[in-house]
Structure formats: C-alpha cells, structure tokens
Design a protein around this motif. Sequence first.
Motif, PDB file in Angstrom:
ATOM      1  N   GLY A  28       0.785  -1.219   0.000  1.00 20.41           N
ATOM      2  CA  GLY A  28       0.000   0.000   0.000  1.00 20.41           C
ATOM      3  C   GLY A  28       0.818   1.270   0.000  1.00 20.41           C
ATOM      4  O   GLY A  28       2.007   1.287  -0.347  1.00 20.41           O
ATOM      5  N   ALA A  29       0.176   2.353   0.412  1.00 24.23           N
ATOM      6  CA  ALA A  29       0.823   3.668   0.425  1.00 24.23           C
ATOM      7  C   ALA A  29       0.167   4.557   1.463  1.00 24.23           C
ATOM      8  O   ALA A  29      -1.060   4.541   1.637  1.00 24.23           O
ATOM      9  N   ILE A  30       0.979   5.341   2.158  1.00 26.66           N
ATOM     10  CA  ILE A  30       0.498   6.299   3.155  1.00 26.66           C
ATOM     11  C   ILE A  30       1.107   7.662   2.857  1.00 26.66           C
ATOM     12  O   ILE A  30       2.320   7.783   2.640  1.00 26.66           O
ATOM     13  N   ALA A  70       4.873   0.900  -0.867  1.00 31.03           N
ATOM     14  CA  ALA A  70       5.302  -0.481  -0.617  1.00 31.03           C
ATOM     15  C   ALA A  70       6.759  -0.679  -1.025  1.00 31.03           C
ATOM     16  O   ALA A  70       7.208  -0.177  -2.061  1.00 31.03           O
ATOM     17  N   GLY A  71       7.490  -1.376  -0.180  1.00 31.93           N
ATOM     18  CA  GLY A  71       8.889  -1.657  -0.455  1.00 31.93           C
ATOM     19  C   GLY A  71       9.848  -0.626   0.090  1.00 31.93           C
ATOM     20  O   GLY A  71      11.067  -0.789  -0.034  1.00 31.93           O
ATOM     21  N   GLU A  72       9.319   0.424   0.747  1.00 30.35           N
ATOM     22  CA  GLU A  72      10.182   1.481   1.273  1.00 30.35           C
ATOM     23  C   GLU A  72      10.305   1.385   2.794  1.00 30.35           C
ATOM     24  O   GLU A  72       9.341   1.050   3.492  1.00 30.35           O
ATOM     25  N   VAL A  73      11.502   1.680   3.291  1.00 36.38           N
ATOM     26  CA  VAL A  73      11.689   1.871   4.725  1.00 36.38           C
ATOM     27  C   VAL A  73      11.406   3.335   5.028  1.00 36.38           C
ATOM     28  O   VAL A  73      11.476   4.185   4.141  1.00 36.38           O
ATOM     29  N   PHE A  74      11.084   3.646   6.280  1.00 37.05           N
ATOM     30  CA  PHE A  74      10.730   5.025   6.591  1.00 37.05           C
ATOM     31  C   PHE A  74      11.086   5.392   8.017  1.00 37.05           C
ATOM     32  O   PHE A  74      11.273   4.530   8.878  1.00 37.05           O
ATOM     33  N   TYR A  75      11.171   6.692   8.233  1.00 38.02           N
ATOM     34  CA  TYR A  75      11.252   7.294   9.567  1.00 38.02           C
ATOM     35  C   TYR A  75      10.317   8.485   9.579  1.00 38.02           C
ATOM     36  O   TYR A  75      10.413   9.376   8.735  1.00 38.02           O
TER      37      TYR A  75
END
Length: 260
Positions: free
Chosen positions: A200-202, A216-221
Amino acid sequence: MDQDAEKTAITKLIDDETRYAASADSANVAKYWSHNDETIFTITGANGAQEYRGWEAIKTMMKDAKPFNLEMKRDNYQMDIANDLAFVTFDQQDNWGGTIERKTKESRTLKKIGGEWKIVNLNVIDVSSYETKHSSFHMAKEKIPVGMKAPKTILRSQTGVGGFAVAFNELPAGGDMTPLFQGLPDNACPVPHWGYMLEGAIRIKYVDGKEETVKAGEVFYWPAGHLPFVEKDVKLIDFSPDVEFKQLMAHIGKKMQPKP
C-alpha cells in the motif's frame, strides 16, 4: 520539631510536585525545587540512565514535557528528617508510560531553604523496565498481539522489546485517522516511528506543512508531529519508543471507545 507535621508537609510537597509535572505546569513545579547547580534529577532503567545536573538543566528538560492525566499510587514510605534535611523513599505505580503498569522505586532529598522544604535530589529507578526488557525477540508478525480491531483495521503491537514497541498494522484506504489524534500536541501523532511498508501507500503530513508519501517496499522514519492518510490499503511494520507508544495507544483506545 513536630515530626508528624513535617512528614505530612513533605508528603504533600512531593505529591504536588509530581502532579504539576504530569500536567506540564513547569511554573508550579519550579516552586518545589532548589535552584542551584547541585540539584540533581536522575532516571535509571533497563535502557540506561539519564542525569540532569543543576536547576537549569532540569528546567530545560521540563520544557519538552507533555500534559497527561496522571494515575498514581505510592506506598512503603520511609522518611529520615533532621532540622533542615530530609530523605524520603517510596514505591510508586503510575501510568507515566501510558498504562497503569509502570513501577518505580524513588527517593527525594529535601533541604529547608528560607524555612521551606525544597527538592535537591530526585531519583527514579524504573523497576518495570527491567521486568519487560528482552535479551532477544522474534515472532511471526501475524502472531503479534492484537491491540485494536475495527472493520478492515487491525493494530498489533508488542511492547518491551529492548526499549521499543514493534507494531504490525493493517489499515484500509480512505480511512480518516485524524480524530484519533485530537487532544494530543498539535492534534498530531507525537511519537516517532521507524519501519517498513509491506503493502500500500500512506501520505504523511507534518505539522510544519511538509508532506511525503511512503510506498510499498520502502523503509521510513516519521518524526513526531505527523498525521497519516492511507491512500492504498496498507500493511506495515514499525518500531516506536516504548514509553511514548504506550501513552499514544492509551489515548487512541479512549478515542475508539463507543460514546455513551
């Protein structure tokens, strides 16, 4: 010296200082402290110790405090009172971390200055942090305990993981989560998160106006002070500081309760 009267006065002073601290009323908190370079505030737990030495350091630390509704119980008081010096120890249970489960052993050293008792040393040992600290941890994400559930929404979390909480969340597209953060600072999420977007996506909107979309597929902070908007059905894993996470979930839990 009337020992009973002094004990009553000291107990009230300690209780009042704590309640003003919980309400982030730094002006009233300051009335109970000695304002010199020898004043010390120490917090010790499984993840280390924090020491604030000198009133200026303590005052600066208090500026970042956020108000909350304190629930607290104290017992096993021990007091040693001399003419102008007092040492107090007690056990405490409170919701400083968001739930009524934090247990501490605490002490206060007080000195009479100008005829009034003032705190010169405050020491907190977070006993519960040692009880919940894991030397290691692993678990299938689907087996993480479910904390909250609603249509197309599942919030799973496990606290006490080396000072962090790990969450596996499933959220539907188009859901409006902003009401859940009402009443928090800036009406936004006050907790930082580190994680990985499985599906998904936020879109994240920050209180300073900045926006970004995590896919989707991304790491985040995500630093504190943000609002999430789910654009595509989401599955994500994130890690958050344990204490702040518990307090956030307690707030969200109250928001999700049916209105009478």
